[in-house]
Design a protein around this motif. Structure first.
Motif, PDB file in Angstrom:
ATOM      1  N   GLN A  19      32.854  45.526  41.544  1.00 17.96           N
ATOM      2  CA  GLN A  19      32.904  45.085  39.855  1.00 17.96           C
ATOM      3  C   GLN A  19      33.367  43.448  39.849  1.00 17.96           C
ATOM      4  N   LEU A  20      33.510  43.100  41.145  1.00 25.31           N
ATOM      5  CA  LEU A  20      33.363  41.270  41.877  1.00 25.31           C
ATOM      6  C   LEU A  20      31.971  40.810  41.066  1.00 25.31           C
ATOM      7  N   VAL A  21      31.006  41.268  41.356  1.00 24.12           N
ATOM      8  CA  VAL A  21      29.810  40.965  40.863  1.00 24.12           C
ATOM      9  C   VAL A  21      29.776  40.691  39.974  1.00 24.12           C
ATOM     10  N   LEU A  22      30.308  41.400  39.426  1.00 21.08           N
ATOM     11  CA  LEU A  22      30.076  42.071  37.802  1.00 21.08           C
ATOM     12  C   LEU A  22      30.999  40.775  36.705  1.00 21.08           C
ATOM     13  N   ASP A  23      31.933  40.506  37.410  1.00 23.73           N
ATOM     14  CA  ASP A  23      32.866  39.740  36.698  1.00 23.73           C
ATOM     15  C   ASP A  23      32.381  38.095  37.291  1.00 23.73           C
ATOM     16  N   LEU A  24      32.183  38.005  38.362  1.00 22.69           N
ATOM     17  CA  LEU A  24      31.549  36.709  38.248  1.00 22.69           C
ATOM     18  C   LEU A  24      30.134  36.549  37.211  1.00 22.69           C
ATOM     19  N   SER A  25      29.401  37.277  37.470  1.00 22.49           N
ATOM     20  CA  SER A  25      28.056  37.024  37.197  1.00 22.49           C
ATOM     21  C   SER A  25      28.182  37.250  34.892  1.00 22.49           C
ATOM     22  N   ARG A  26      28.904  37.345  34.818  1.00 21.46           N
ATOM     23  CA  ARG A  26      29.758  37.760  33.599  1.00 21.46           C
ATOM     24  C   ARG A  26      29.911  35.873  33.119  1.00 21.46           C
ATOM     25  N   GLN A  27      30.637  35.531  34.029  1.00 22.32           N
ATOM     26  CA  GLN A  27      31.037  34.037  34.233  1.00 22.32           C
ATOM     27  C   GLN A  27      30.079  33.093  34.672  1.00 22.32           C
ATOM     28  N   ILE A  28      29.385  33.505  35.483  1.00 25.41           N
ATOM     29  CA  ILE A  28      28.357  32.371  35.368  1.00 25.41           C
ATOM     30  C   ILE A  28      27.043  32.218  34.259  1.00 25.41           C
ATOM     31  N   LEU A  29      26.846  33.345  33.685  1.00 19.06           N
ATOM     32  CA  LEU A  29      25.904  33.270  32.645  1.00 19.06           C
ATOM     33  C   LEU A  29      26.214  33.201  30.705  1.00 19.06           C
ATOM     34  N   ALA A  30      27.928  33.358  31.285  1.00 12.06           N
ATOM     35  CA  ALA A  30      28.460  32.654  29.528  1.00 12.06           C
ATOM     36  C   ALA A  30      28.836  30.995  29.847  1.00 12.06           C
ATOM     37  N   GLY A  31      28.396  30.616  31.085  1.00 14.35           N
ATOM     38  CA  GLY A  31      28.609  28.831  31.108  1.00 14.35           C
ATOM     39  C   GLY A  31      30.380  28.711  31.621  1.00 14.35           C
ATOM     40  N   GLU A  32      30.775  29.911  31.896  1.00 18.29           N
ATOM     41  CA  GLU A  32      32.153  29.056  32.328  1.00 18.29           C
ATOM     42  C   GLU A  32      32.259  29.180  33.492  1.00 18.29           C
ATOM     43  N   LEU A  33      31.304  29.428  34.355  1.00 16.46           N
ATOM     44  CA  LEU A  33      30.653  28.834  35.708  1.00 16.46           C
ATOM     45  C   LEU A  33      29.638  27.929  35.621  1.00 16.46           C
ATOM     46  N   PRO A  34      29.237  26.374  35.409  1.00 13.19           N
ATOM     47  CA  PRO A  34      28.458  26.258  35.382  1.00 13.19           C
ATOM     48  C   PRO A  34      27.053  25.736  36.847  1.00 13.19           C
ATOM     49  N   PRO A  35      26.012  25.888  36.400  1.00 12.95           N
ATOM     50  CA  PRO A  35      25.708  25.454  37.852  1.00 12.95           C
ATOM     51  C   PRO A  35      25.793  24.117  38.293  1.00 12.95           C
ATOM     52  N   GLY A  36      25.727  24.731  39.744  1.00 16.64           N
ATOM     53  CA  GLY A  36      26.890  23.286  40.535  1.00 16.64           C
ATOM     54  C   GLY A  36      28.147  23.272  40.901  1.00 16.64           C
ATOM     55  N   SER A  37      29.045  24.916  40.121  1.00 19.69           N
ATOM     56  CA  SER A  37      30.291  24.783  40.396  1.00 19.69           C
ATOM     57  C   SER A  37      30.697  25.907  41.859  1.00 19.69           C
ATOM     58  N   LYS A  38      31.508  25.465  41.991  1.00 20.66           N
ATOM     59  CA  LYS A  38      32.056  25.968  43.934  1.00 20.66           C
ATOM     60  C   LYS A  38      32.471  27.146  43.763  1.00 20.66           C
ATOM     61  N   LEU A  39      32.182  28.357  43.992  1.00 21.12           N
ATOM     62  CA  LEU A  39      33.287  29.147  44.559  1.00 21.12           C
ATOM     63  C   LEU A  39      34.391  29.211  45.266  1.00 21.12           C
ATOM     64  N   PRO A  40      35.234  29.810  44.918  1.00 14.24           N
ATOM     65  CA  PRO A  40      36.553  29.471  45.302  1.00 14.24           C
ATOM     66  C   PRO A  40      36.262  30.603  47.558  1.00 14.24           C
ATOM     67  N   THR A  41      36.985  30.190  48.013  1.00 18.20           N
ATOM     68  CA  THR A  41      36.498  30.387  49.099  1.00 18.20           C
ATOM     69  C   THR A  41      37.466  31.508  49.429  1.00 18.20           C
ATOM     70  N   GLU A  42      36.416  32.101  50.975  1.00 16.71           N
ATOM     71  CA  GLU A  42      36.094  33.963  50.994  1.00 16.71           C
ATOM     72  C   GLU A  42      37.901  34.407  50.615  1.00 16.71           C
ATOM     73  N   GLN A  43      38.742  33.575  52.105  1.00 15.69           N
ATOM     74  CA  GLN A  43      40.254  33.963  51.560  1.00 15.69           C
ATOM     75  C   GLN A  43      40.476  33.357  50.663  1.00 15.69           C
ATOM     76  N   ALA A  44      40.474  32.981  49.323  1.00 19.57           N
ATOM     77  CA  ALA A  44      41.084  33.147  48.389  1.00 19.57           C
ATOM     78  C   ALA A  44      40.662  34.250  47.797  1.00 19.57           C
ATOM     79  N   PHE A  45      38.927  34.762  47.200  1.00 18.88           N
ATOM     80  CA  PHE A  45      38.933  35.856  46.753  1.00 18.88           C
ATOM     81  C   PHE A  45      39.854  37.180  47.355  1.00 18.88           C
ATOM     82  N   THR A  46      40.136  37.119  48.419  1.00 19.20           N
ATOM     83  CA  THR A  46      40.947  38.092  49.120  1.00 19.20           C
ATOM     84  C   THR A  46      42.416  38.817  48.733  1.00 19.20           C
ATOM     85  N   GLU A  47      42.810  36.926  48.902  1.00 17.49           N
ATOM     86  CA  GLU A  47      44.291  36.768  47.976  1.00 17.49           C
ATOM     87  C   GLU A  47      44.440  37.645  46.513  1.00 17.49           C
TER      88      GLU A  47
END
Length: 235
Positions: A15-43
């Protein structure tokens, strides 16, 4: 012997893969964007570090992100599939649409049947929400590849089968990268698509695998017919 319980860790990671891939492919997370840290995702997601690591591993395998040691995980250029299409000037988006739907026929028909057997009430609610969004858009005479495909992705997610889900994720990546700009569709086709998707959902909600399979096959076959009609005739 009772069937094995589903691997919830895999479902959460997917589900996390699907959510992030949709954001990436929709341009909401453009190339070069830094993803949240592992700790941030867990929280944020209330999931374990293992789930986050598995999701990042899948995104890297799909070529959507890269991890730079000591720096973080970044979005890479998600438009590379389009470069492949640009290398085939003799074929245009109409040809691509036919090929993609032919592939979807081999995947989504059985995914719908499995979803009818496995979908939880929560998953049904998610499919219903995706369906309502797609229907609302089409009732206005508009079309969005991302929103249309969300319905299909949620059905694939119900299978709990990572191979189905990964394959559909790749199909979605190709659609987002290679599809032409969305355009309005004629009223008759719009009404047909809305009705067909409702039939698919109804069959899944009733847990009728045979009808779900047939309804998805009819929907994709009709899409294929319209896509083939758009292919330029040979000169």
């Amino acid at each position: 012997m009772a069937p094995a319980a589903p691997d919830r860790r895999v479902s959460l990671a997917q589900q996390l893969v699907l959510d992030l891939s949709r954001q990436i492919l929709a341009g909401e997370l453009p190339p070069g964007s830094k993803l949240p840290t592992e700790q941030a995702f867990t929280e944020q997601r209330k999931v374990s570090r293992t789930v986050v690591r598995e999701a990042m591993s899948r995104l890297q395998a799909e070529g959507l992100v890269e991890t730079r040691r000591g720096i973080g995980t970044f979005v890479v250029d998600s438009m590379r599939p389009a470069e492949f299409h640009e290398s085939k000037p003799q074929q245009g988006s109409a040809y691509d649409a036919v090929a993609i739907i032919e592939l979807r026929l081999s995947l989504e028909v059985e995914a719908a049947a499995i979803a009818a057997q496995c979908a939880s009430p929560r998953q049904l609610a998610t499919i219903r929400a995706a369906l309502d969004e797609a229907n609302d858009l089409q009732q206005l005479g508009a079309q969005s590849t991302r929103i249309d495909f969300e319905f299909d992705l949620q059905i694939a997610l119900c299978t709990g089968n990572s191979f189905f889900i990964d394959a559909m994720n790749h199909v979605g990546s190709t659609l987002m990268s290679a599809a032409p700009p969305a355009r309005a569709v004629e009223s008759e086709l719009r009404t047909l698509q809305v009705r067909e998707r409702e039939q698919i959902y109804a069959a899944i909600a009733r847990k009728d695998a045979d009808v779900a399979r047939a309804a998805m096959r009819l929907h994709l076959t009709n899409l294929l017919h319209h896509a083939r009609a758009a292919v330029p005739s040979a000169q």
